[in-house]
Design a protein around this motif. Structure first.
Motif, PDB file in Angstrom:
ATOM      1  N   MET A 111       0.800  -1.221   0.000  1.00 28.85           N
ATOM      2  CA  MET A 111       0.000   0.000   0.000  1.00 28.85           C
ATOM      3  C   MET A 111       0.832   1.269   0.000  1.00 28.85           C
ATOM      4  O   MET A 111       0.427   2.290  -0.571  1.00 28.85           O
ATOM      5  CB  MET A 111      -0.933   0.006   1.212  1.00 28.85           C
ATOM      6  CG  MET A 111      -2.000  -1.080   1.161  1.00 28.85           C
ATOM      7  SD  MET A 111      -2.991  -1.168   2.681  1.00 28.85           S
ATOM      8  CE  MET A 111      -3.889   0.370   2.568  1.00 28.85           C
ATOM      9  N   THR A 112       2.005   1.238   0.643  1.00 26.41           N
ATOM     10  CA  THR A 112       2.806   2.457   0.799  1.00 26.41           C
ATOM     11  C   THR A 112       4.076   2.471  -0.045  1.00 26.41           C
ATOM     12  O   THR A 112       4.656   3.527  -0.267  1.00 26.41           O
ATOM     13  CB  THR A 112       3.227   2.645   2.267  1.00 26.41           C
ATOM     14  OG1 THR A 112       4.139   1.596   2.634  1.00 26.41           O
ATOM     15  CG2 THR A 112       2.015   2.622   3.187  1.00 26.41           C
ATOM     16  N   GLY A 113       4.536   1.297  -0.463  1.00 31.02           N
ATOM     17  CA  GLY A 113       5.817   1.225  -1.166  1.00 31.02           C
ATOM     18  C   GLY A 113       6.987   1.054  -0.218  1.00 31.02           C
ATOM     19  O   GLY A 113       8.123   0.826  -0.644  1.00 31.02           O
ATOM     20  N   MET A 114       6.721   1.171   1.092  1.00 36.85           N
ATOM     21  CA  MET A 114       7.779   1.005   2.080  1.00 36.85           C
ATOM     22  C   MET A 114       8.393  -0.389   1.980  1.00 36.85           C
ATOM     23  O   MET A 114       7.703  -1.372   1.761  1.00 36.85           O
ATOM     24  CB  MET A 114       7.203   1.202   3.482  1.00 36.85           C
ATOM     25  CG  MET A 114       8.217   1.126   4.605  1.00 36.85           C
ATOM     26  SD  MET A 114       7.394   1.452   6.195  1.00 36.85           S
ATOM     27  CE  MET A 114       8.754   1.330   7.328  1.00 36.85           C
ATOM     28  N   ARG A 115       9.719  -0.472   2.100  1.00 37.83           N
ATOM     29  CA  ARG A 115      10.469  -1.730   2.028  1.00 37.83           C
ATOM     30  C   ARG A 115      10.513  -2.296   0.606  1.00 37.83           C
ATOM     31  O   ARG A 115      10.700  -3.481   0.399  1.00 37.83           O
ATOM     32  CB  ARG A 115       9.879  -2.761   2.998  1.00 37.83           C
ATOM     33  CG  ARG A 115      10.845  -3.877   3.393  1.00 37.83           C
ATOM     34  CD  ARG A 115      10.329  -4.642   4.601  1.00 37.83           C
ATOM     35  NE  ARG A 115       9.020  -5.206   4.381  1.00 37.83           N
ATOM     36  CZ  ARG A 115       8.798  -6.488   4.039  1.00 37.83           C
ATOM     37  NH1 ARG A 115       9.793  -7.315   3.904  1.00 37.83           N
ATOM     38  NH2 ARG A 115       7.580  -6.920   3.858  1.00 37.83           N
ATOM     39  N   THR A 116      10.365  -1.421  -0.403  1.00 35.71           N
ATOM     40  CA  THR A 116      10.522  -1.868  -1.779  1.00 35.71           C
ATOM     41  C   THR A 116      11.650  -1.109  -2.470  1.00 35.71           C
ATOM     42  O   THR A 116      11.688  -0.996  -3.686  1.00 35.71           O
ATOM     43  CB  THR A 116       9.212  -1.694  -2.583  1.00 35.71           C
ATOM     44  OG1 THR A 116       8.855  -0.313  -2.643  1.00 35.71           O
ATOM     45  CG2 THR A 116       8.078  -2.488  -1.962  1.00 35.71           C
ATOM     46  N   GLY A 117      12.555  -0.572  -1.631  1.00 34.58           N
ATOM     47  CA  GLY A 117      13.758   0.052  -2.149  1.00 34.58           C
ATOM     48  C   GLY A 117      14.910  -0.902  -1.876  1.00 34.58           C
ATOM     49  O   GLY A 117      15.083  -1.903  -2.549  1.00 34.58           O
ATOM     50  N   CYS A 118      15.660  -0.618  -0.803  1.00 33.30           N
ATOM     51  CA  CYS A 118      16.725  -1.552  -0.402  1.00 33.30           C
ATOM     52  C   CYS A 118      16.134  -2.788   0.264  1.00 33.30           C
ATOM     53  O   CYS A 118      16.765  -3.827   0.323  1.00 33.30           O
ATOM     54  CB  CYS A 118      17.722  -0.862   0.519  1.00 33.30           C
ATOM     55  SG  CYS A 118      17.099  -0.551   2.195  1.00 33.30           S
TER      56      CYS A 118
END
Length: 209
Positions: free
Chosen positions: A126-133
């Motif tokens: 939902m937020t995109g959090m934890r979809t970078g590193c």
């Protein structure tokens, strides 16, 4: 808010069905069916490249989307005091950035939880959090999910996270006493962190004036 411009594409001829991609996907977008990795709905992919980076046969690559889209939760649609309460229970300020790769703040995670998310994977979707590193922000995310009253049940077959770590609020008195003479200030740190969590942006603006 994350702007998703990439998606994973699987070369079925190279895939050996090892399920490593399935285990490392932070939003469960990819799964192995009939011994081959597949995205049943590529709109679920958040473009983090975890699967492509870890595939032992280089069977997955990230490609540009024809339909890029934004992922995020509108914080203004939720009661700010309810958002603050969840953040407070997690010992975080609503304005704190929890995911530096995407720029997700604690208030947006709280909004996702208020809108129905109950797991780290749902918050990520939902937020995109934890979809970078996909690494640094898992601990504050777990604290937020738990603060919203959800139980943490890690997937035994997944590699997404390993449980919560000890925080300043969990350190036993015996440990604090043992190290108090060695330059550690556990109680002082906790008080400072609590003060930070209580800061309100409007109040800070008034003080600056």
């Amino acid at each position: 808010m994350k702007h998703v411009t990439l998606k994973a594409v699987v070369d079925q001829e190279l895939c050996i069905g090892c399920k490593l991609c399935e285990k490392v996907c932070p939003v469960y977008a990819i799964s192995v069916v009939d011994k081959k990795a597949t995205l049943q709905d590529d709109h679920k992919c958040r473009g983090c490249a975890n699967c492509a980076d870890r595939c032992p046969r280089y069977a997955i690559k990230m490609v540009e989307r024809d339909d890029p889209f934004d992922v995020g939760v509108d914080v203004s649609q939720f009661d700010p005091e309810k958002i603050r309460e969840i953040c407070k229970r997690a010992h975080l300020n609503p304005e704190q950035v929890l995911c530096y790769c995407v720029g997700t703040r604690a208030e947006e995670v709280a909004a996702a939880l208020l809108s129905g998310a109950t797991t780290p994977e749902e918050v990520s979707s939902m937020t995109g959090m934890r979809t970078g590193c996909t690494i640094e922000c898992i601990q504050p995310m777990l604290r937020m999910v738990k603060a919203a009253g959800n139980e943490l049940h890690p997937d035994p077959n997944g590699y997404q996270w390993y449980g919560t770590t000890v925080t300043a609020w969990d350190i036993p008195e015996a440990v604090k006493e043992k190290y108090s003479s060695r330059g550690f200030y556990f109680d002082e740190d906790r008080r400072l962190l609590d003060e930070i969590a209580e800061i309100r942006v409007n109040d800070s603006a008034k003080e600056d004036q």
